[in-house]
Structure formats: structure tokens, C-alpha cells
Motif scaffolding. Structure first.
Motif, PDB file in Angstrom:
ATOM      1  N   ASP A  88      29.297  29.053  34.750  1.00 19.14           N
ATOM      2  CA  ASP A  88      28.851  30.421  34.505  1.00 19.14           C
ATOM      3  C   ASP A  88      30.054  31.352  34.451  1.00 19.14           C
ATOM      4  O   ASP A  88      31.093  31.088  35.077  1.00 19.14           O
ATOM      5  CB  ASP A  88      27.926  30.897  35.628  1.00 19.14           C
ATOM      6  N   GLU A  89      29.887  32.459  33.731  1.00 20.06           N
ATOM      7  CA  GLU A  89      30.929  33.479  33.707  1.00 20.06           C
ATOM      8  C   GLU A  89      31.011  34.151  35.071  1.00 20.06           C
ATOM      9  O   GLU A  89      29.996  34.408  35.701  1.00 20.06           O
ATOM     10  CB  GLU A  89      30.611  34.549  32.658  1.00 20.06           C
ATOM     11  N   ASN A  90      32.229  34.444  35.507  1.00 19.98           N
ATOM     12  CA  ASN A  90      32.435  35.180  36.744  1.00 19.98           C
ATOM     13  C   ASN A  90      32.486  36.665  36.388  1.00 19.98           C
ATOM     14  O   ASN A  90      33.548  37.234  36.177  1.00 19.98           O
ATOM     15  CB  ASN A  90      33.723  34.738  37.431  1.00 19.98           C
ATOM     16  N   LYS A  91      31.329  37.282  36.292  1.00 23.02           N
ATOM     17  CA  LYS A  91      31.231  38.659  35.815  1.00 23.02           C
ATOM     18  C   LYS A  91      31.933  39.645  36.738  1.00 23.02           C
ATOM     19  O   LYS A  91      32.352  40.705  36.291  1.00 23.02           O
ATOM     20  CB  LYS A  91      29.772  39.037  35.612  1.00 23.02           C
ATOM     21  N   ASP A  92      32.087  39.312  38.012  1.00 24.28           N
ATOM     22  CA  ASP A  92      32.806  40.188  38.932  1.00 24.28           C
ATOM     23  C   ASP A  92      34.281  40.309  38.559  1.00 24.28           C
ATOM     24  O   ASP A  92      34.933  41.295  38.895  1.00 24.28           O
ATOM     25  CB  ASP A  92      32.691  39.685  40.376  1.00 24.28           C
ATOM     26  N   VAL A  93      34.820  39.313  37.899  1.00 28.61           N
ATOM     27  CA  VAL A  93      36.216  39.341  37.452  1.00 28.61           C
ATOM     28  C   VAL A  93      36.301  39.810  36.001  1.00 28.61           C
ATOM     29  O   VAL A  93      37.192  40.584  35.641  1.00 28.61           O
ATOM     30  CB  VAL A  93      36.866  37.945  37.604  1.00 28.61           C
ATOM     31  N   ILE A  94      35.377  39.367  35.164  1.00 27.80           N
ATOM     32  CA  ILE A  94      35.429  39.678  33.733  1.00 27.80           C
ATOM     33  C   ILE A  94      35.220  41.171  33.469  1.00 27.80           C
ATOM     34  O   ILE A  94      35.941  41.773  32.679  1.00 27.80           O
ATOM     35  CB  ILE A  94      34.397  38.842  32.954  1.00 27.80           C
ATOM     36  N   GLU A  95      34.243  41.779  34.121  1.00 27.34           N
ATOM     37  CA  GLU A  95      33.899  43.179  33.826  1.00 27.34           C
ATOM     38  C   GLU A  95      35.054  44.147  34.089  1.00 27.34           C
ATOM     39  O   GLU A  95      35.363  44.960  33.220  1.00 27.34           O
ATOM     40  CB  GLU A  95      32.642  43.590  34.600  1.00 27.34           C
ATOM     41  N   PRO A  96      35.734  44.093  35.238  1.00 28.10           N
ATOM     42  CA  PRO A  96      36.882  44.994  35.422  1.00 28.10           C
ATOM     43  C   PRO A  96      37.989  44.757  34.397  1.00 28.10           C
ATOM     44  O   PRO A  96      38.637  45.702  33.946  1.00 28.10           O
ATOM     45  CB  PRO A  96      37.374  44.680  36.836  1.00 28.10           C
ATOM     46  N   GLU A  97      38.203  43.500  34.023  1.00 19.98           N
ATOM     47  CA  GLU A  97      39.214  43.192  32.998  1.00 19.98           C
ATOM     48  C   GLU A  97      38.821  43.807  31.660  1.00 19.98           C
ATOM     49  O   GLU A  97      39.642  44.368  30.952  1.00 19.98           O
ATOM     50  CB  GLU A  97      39.370  41.675  32.843  1.00 19.98           C
ATOM     51  N   ARG A  98      37.545  43.691  31.328  1.00 18.72           N
ATOM     52  CA  ARG A  98      37.061  44.244  30.068  1.00 18.72           C
ATOM     53  C   ARG A  98      37.195  45.765  30.062  1.00 18.72           C
ATOM     54  O   ARG A  98      37.616  46.359  29.075  1.00 18.72           O
ATOM     55  CB  ARG A  98      35.606  43.844  29.835  1.00 18.72           C
ATOM     56  N   LEU A  99      36.853  46.388  31.164  1.00 24.62           N
ATOM     57  CA  LEU A  99      36.929  47.847  31.248  1.00 24.62           C
ATOM     58  C   LEU A  99      38.365  48.359  31.246  1.00 24.62           C
ATOM     59  O   LEU A  99      38.626  49.472  30.782  1.00 24.62           O
ATOM     60  CB  LEU A  99      36.196  48.341  32.503  1.00 24.62           C
TER      61      LEU A  99
END
Length: 84
Positions: free
Chosen positions: A39-50
Motif C-alpha cells: 500500500d502507499e504510505n500516504k503519511d509520507v507521500i502527501e507532505p512530499e506532494r504538497l
């Protein structure tokens, strides 16, 4: 362990199954089957994306027929390689 190597994904539900080949199979040694869910680790991906920057490319050419968005981006990227 393998899951620690992934920054943007999580490996869960790891199952290791020992398999013993049937009599008719040529390879008679046992082997292992590994299955897991990634699964994607959204806790890490979202801040990187933002935090990924955005920028504006401007032009005096207003007609899409004369200069499309894709062509403008291509020209911009080509200009950067020349300026380096």
C-alpha cells in the motif's frame, strides 16, 4: 527486513508458504511462495506532494494554435538545457 527499505510504500500481510512439488514435476526440491499486500504510505507521500514546487510559464503568444501548452513546456525545458 524488506519493508524498511521502502519510503513511499508499506508492505503488509506477508505470508510465506512452503511448497512441495508434485511427483510429475521435474524439479523435486521444495520452494517457497511469498505473498504480501503493498500500500502507499500516504503519511509520507502527501507532505512530499504538497511540498513539490509549482511555477508559472508565461508567454506573449496567446493563440493555442500557434503555441500549445505541451509545446510551450517543451520549449521551456529545451531552454534550460541550453542555459546550464
Amino acid at each position: 527486513m524488506l519493508p524498511k527499505e521502502f519510503k513511499y510504500h508499506q508492505v503488509e500481510n506477508i505470508e510465506i508458504t512452503e511448497k512441495i512439488p508434485g511427483i510429475k514435476e521435474e524439479n523435486q526440491s521444495k520452494y517457497y511462495q511469498i505473498s504480501a499486500r503493498v500500500d502507499e504510505n500516504k503519511d509520507v507521500i502527501e507532505p512530499e506532494r504538497l511540498s513539490a514546487g509549482r511555477f508559472i510559464i508565461a508567454t506573449n503568444v496567446l493563440s493555442d494554435k500557434e503555441l500549445s501548452n505541451e509545446k510551450m513546456l517543451s520549449e521551456y525545458k529545451a531552454q534550460q538545457s541550453c542555459e546550464r
